[in-house]
Write an enzyme that holds these catalytic residues in place. Structure first.
Site, PDB file in Angstrom:
ATOM      1  N   CYS A 132      15.486   1.280   2.264  1.00 55.14           N
ATOM      2  CA  CYS A 132      15.480   1.354   0.807  1.00 55.14           C
ATOM      3  C   CYS A 132      15.418   2.822   0.422  1.00 55.14           C
ATOM      4  O   CYS A 132      15.419   3.688   1.295  1.00 55.14           O
ATOM      5  CB  CYS A 132      14.331   0.552   0.210  1.00 55.14           C
ATOM      6  SG  CYS A 132      12.748   1.304   0.430  1.00 55.14           S
ATOM      7  N   ASN A 134       0.331  -5.460  -5.102  1.00 49.46           N
ATOM      8  CA  ASN A 134       0.397  -5.474  -3.645  1.00 49.46           C
ATOM      9  C   ASN A 134      -0.705  -6.318  -3.000  1.00 49.46           C
ATOM     10  O   ASN A 134      -0.717  -6.506  -1.782  1.00 49.46           O
ATOM     11  CB  ASN A 134       0.384  -4.047  -3.089  1.00 49.46           C
ATOM     12  CG  ASN A 134       1.711  -3.344  -3.362  1.00 49.46           C
ATOM     13  OD1 ASN A 134       2.681  -3.981  -3.770  1.00 49.46           O
ATOM     14  ND2 ASN A 134       1.753  -2.036  -3.147  1.00 49.46           N
ATOM     15  N   ASP A 192       1.736   5.997  -2.797  1.00 50.21           N
ATOM     16  CA  ASP A 192       2.163   5.386  -4.069  1.00 50.21           C
ATOM     17  C   ASP A 192       1.695   6.179  -5.293  1.00 50.21           C
ATOM     18  O   ASP A 192       2.037   5.832  -6.420  1.00 50.21           O
ATOM     19  CB  ASP A 192       1.653   3.939  -4.163  1.00 50.21           C
ATOM     20  CG  ASP A 192       2.391   3.019  -3.207  1.00 50.21           C
ATOM     21  OD1 ASP A 192       3.449   3.412  -2.699  1.00 50.21           O
ATOM     22  OD2 ASP A 192       1.901   1.903  -2.960  1.00 50.21           O
TER      23      ASP A 192
HETATM   24  N1  EPU Z   1       6.816   0.979   9.693  1.00 49.54           N
HETATM   25  C1  EPU Z   1       7.503   0.867  10.871  1.00 49.54           C
HETATM   26  N2  EPU Z   1       7.623  -0.379  11.446  1.00 49.54           N
HETATM   27  C2  EPU Z   1       7.081  -1.496  10.891  1.00 49.54           C
HETATM   28  C3  EPU Z   1       6.373  -1.381   9.672  1.00 49.54           C
HETATM   29  C4  EPU Z   1       6.245  -0.123   9.098  1.00 49.54           C
HETATM   30  O1  EPU Z   1       8.001   1.852  11.408  1.00 49.54           O
HETATM   31  O2  EPU Z   1       7.230  -2.578  11.479  1.00 49.54           O
HETATM   32  C5  EPU Z   1       6.644   2.306   9.068  1.00 49.54           C
HETATM   33  C6  EPU Z   1       7.273   2.415   7.675  1.00 49.54           C
HETATM   34  O3  EPU Z   1       8.655   2.690   7.743  1.00 49.54           O
HETATM   35  C7  EPU Z   1       6.469   3.532   7.040  1.00 49.54           C
HETATM   36  C8  EPU Z   1       5.069   3.325   7.634  1.00 49.54           C
HETATM   37  O4  EPU Z   1       5.262   2.524   8.821  1.00 49.54           O
HETATM   38  O5  EPU Z   1       6.954   4.777   7.453  1.00 49.54           O
HETATM   39  C9  EPU Z   1       4.083   2.608   6.735  1.00 49.54           C
HETATM   40  O6  EPU Z   1       4.709   1.476   6.169  1.00 49.54           O
HETATM   41  P1  EPU Z   1       3.916   0.170   5.752  1.00 49.54           P
HETATM   42  O7  EPU Z   1       4.377  -0.950   6.618  1.00 49.54           O
HETATM   43  O8  EPU Z   1       2.451   0.429   5.695  1.00 49.54           O
HETATM   44  O9  EPU Z   1       4.477  -0.052   4.286  1.00 49.54           O
HETATM   45  P2  EPU Z   1       4.731  -1.460   3.641  1.00 49.54           P
HETATM   46  O10 EPU Z   1       3.727  -2.407   4.129  1.00 49.54           O
HETATM   47  O11 EPU Z   1       6.170  -1.802   3.752  1.00 49.54           O
HETATM   48  C10 EPU Z   1       3.128  -1.188   1.592  1.00 49.54           C
HETATM   49  C11 EPU Z   1       3.256  -1.246   0.107  1.00 49.54           C
HETATM   50  C12 EPU Z   1       4.004   0.001  -0.370  1.00 49.54           C
HETATM   51  C13 EPU Z   1       3.198   1.225   0.054  1.00 49.54           C
HETATM   52  C14 EPU Z   1       3.011   1.220   1.576  1.00 49.54           C
HETATM   53  C15 EPU Z   1       2.141   2.347   2.085  1.00 49.54           C
HETATM   54  C16 EPU Z   1       3.334  -3.617  -0.371  1.00 49.54           C
HETATM   55  C17 EPU Z   1       4.117  -4.790  -0.801  1.00 49.54           C
HETATM   56  N3  EPU Z   1       3.987  -2.454  -0.261  1.00 49.54           N
HETATM   57  O12 EPU Z   1       4.468  -1.149   2.110  1.00 49.54           O
HETATM   58  O13 EPU Z   1       4.027  -0.083  -1.794  1.00 49.54           O
HETATM   59  O14 EPU Z   1       3.889   2.395  -0.309  1.00 49.54           O
HETATM   60  O15 EPU Z   1       2.396  -0.041   1.976  1.00 49.54           O
HETATM   61  O16 EPU Z   1       0.912   2.318   1.481  1.00 49.54           O
HETATM   62  O17 EPU Z   1       2.136  -3.721  -0.133  1.00 49.54           O
HETATM   63  C18 EPU Z   1       4.922   0.253  -3.940  1.00 49.54           C
HETATM   64  O18 EPU Z   1       4.088  -0.560  -4.365  1.00 49.54           O
HETATM   65  O19 EPU Z   1       5.628   0.979  -4.692  1.00 49.54           O
HETATM   66  C19 EPU Z   1       5.118   0.379  -2.494  1.00 49.54           C
HETATM   67  C20 EPU Z   1       6.204   0.925  -1.947  1.00 49.54           C
END
Ligand code: EPU
Length: 423
Positions: free
Chosen positions: A119, A23, A308
């Site tokens: 997802c 990540n 995670d």
């Molecule tokens: N959210 C919104 N709107 C947005 C963006 C996010 O409502 O525009 C919500 C999401 O639906 C969620 C929360 O905010 O409920 C947090 O989501 P976040 O955006 O922080 O997650 P992400 O950036 O999509 C990354 C990691 C994930 C990890 C999460 C939380 C990467 C590529 N992915 O996802 O990693 O679970 O942060 O720490 O960095 C994994 O590696 O298995 C994985 C899923």
């Protein structure tokens, strides 16, 4: 499709090298779109999401080269990008493709990225990425399942994320570095992947202050240049191996990790009775508890306990004496592994975002199905203590984020075999 055949009941012992953080590597690779010069990234994990990102960059006509096979380094040159587009075929296999949106619109004034959609762990919209880019002056339309962003040049702005988002913070940071003037981002994610990305961007000539704190200030520059950067160790892979040592009654030495990034996980495992101590530079020794005891966990944004690591902690809780409560606060549907663990004999009740685990339970091998990356890791851990044989289907999920997990576990004494099914 590959499956894992795991014969449980073996005590794990020995040393394991922790790989680079998936990540952190993904946004770093996307950031290479910000310059025509070579971006050299080291400590890249050889996992499927990284291969997907390399394919996506190649689709955009970037040169992605690696001095070794399998690649642990990439030299990426985005001299000219002829397709500023992340197509559905790639985005559907990896949501992090959306990380190309910010860099593309910042450097080329145009980006077309397929909407990721939901997802298995939740709806996961990207509304905050879009709002922030609009604030920076991009015109955005969402049509036919694609987000299209246009701008002559982005301009600095003040934007407060309504909710903390990791890839949202990364996407907007990588856009703001080439915007005209100052950008102030508030309520940013604090995950270690953010300061790691900022460190790469600063090496490329960006002006950034405050990465790793809630407020990040960026003074936009006209262009960025070549840089070399080593990706931080994967804190989730490290946490998974800490649990592997603890759950099998074993003793492991994790090498090349960053204990500071694991504070919440280490504290929680110690509360369960697990012994963990730092050893040398980047070393962590884990020794199983004499008696594993139950503990409660709320998943939280960093520096809290990572979502995670929730499935892996649930596997451990099935073996702990007493009742553990887990509250998942980040994603709305991240308990699909619980019903599979129940099929293995675990005592888990899920009610909304809370899971109640009563232990210890004698797990027994069963055929189970992996539903997402971390759920698969949780099932592998459960299988390591189950009696008899566990078959885990759909291990392509685990290949997205764990480098050669079956080889690393085998070297520590586990009985785990990848079986390729003929379709
Ligand atoms: N959210 C919104 N709107 C947005 C963006 C996010 O409502 O525009 C919500 C999401 O639906 C969620 C929360 O905010 O409920 C947090 O989501 P976040 O955006 O922080 O997650 P992400 O950036 O999509 C990354 C990691 C994930 C990890 C999460 C939380 C990467 C590529 N992915 O996802 O990693 O679970 O942060 O720490 O960095 C994994 O590696 O298995 C994985 C899923």
């Amino acid at each position: 499709m590959d499956r894992f055949k795991i014969q449980g009941g073996r005590r794990l012992e020995g040393e394991v090298r922790i790989s680079g953080a998936k990540n952190a590597a993904l946004p770093a690779m996307a950031a290479s779109l910000l310059t025509a010069e070579a971006v050299h990234l080291k400590n890249i994990p050889h996992v499927r999401d990284i291969i997907t990102m390399a394919k996506l960059l190649a689709h955009m006509r970037c040169k992605v080269e690696s001095p070794d096979i399998p690649p642990s380094e990439f030299v990426i040159r985005a001299e000219s990008v002829s397709h500023a587009e992340a197509p559905y075929e790639l985005v559907k296999t990896m949501r992090a493709s959306v990380l190309t949106l910010g860099p593309l619109v910042a450097r080329f004034g145009y980006a077309r990225v397929s909407l990721p959609g939901g997802c298995s762990i939740g709806a996961r919209p990207i509304d905050m990425h879009i709002q922030a880019l609009e604030k920076l002056g991009a015109t955005i339309s969402v049509d036919h399942g694609y987000v299209e962003a246009r701008a002559t040049r982005l301009h600095g702005a003040v934007f407060r994320f309504p909710k903390i988002t990791v890839t949202g913070t990364e996407n907007i940071l990588t856009a703001a570095v080439l915007a005209e003037g100052e950008t102030v981002l508030e309520n940013c994610a604090l995950e270690p992947e953010i300061p790691d990305l900022a460190a790469l961007l600063v090496k490329m000539g960006a002006k950034i202050e405050g990465a790793g704190t809630p407020t990040i200030r960026v003074q936009g520059v006209d262009r960025l240049h070549a840089a070399t950067h080593t990706i931080i160790p994967d804190r989730i892979e490290a946490g998974t191996f800490l649990v592997a040592g603890a759950i099998t009654g074993g003793e492991l030495l994790l090498k090349h990790c960053e204990p500071q990034h694991l504070t919440a996980v280490i504290e929680k495992l110690k509360e369960c009775g697990v012994e963990i101590k730092c050893e040398g530079k980047g070393g962590l020794r884990v020794r199983a508890a004499k008696k594993l005891v139950a503990a409660d966990v709320n998943t939280e944004e960093y520096p809290g306990f990572a979502t995670d690591m929730q499935a892996q902690f649930m596997a451990l809780a099935t073996q702990a004496h007493g009742i553990s409560h887990i509250r998942e606060t980040i994603f709305e549907n991240r308990y699909l592994h619980a019903s599979e663990m129940v099929r293995m004999g675990a005592n888990i009740l899920v009610d909304g975002n809370t899971a109640v685990i009563t232990g210890p339970a004698q797990l027994s091998g069963a055929p189970v199905t992996a539903s997402d990356l971390r759920a698969s890791a949780g099932l592998v851990l459960a299988a390591l203590v189950a009696s008899n044989t566990t078959w885990i289907d759909r291990v392509y999920h685990i290949d997205r984020g764990y480098e050669q997990i079956e080889l690393k576990l085998t070297a520590l004494g586990a009985s785990i075999e990848r079986v390729t099914q003929q379709s």
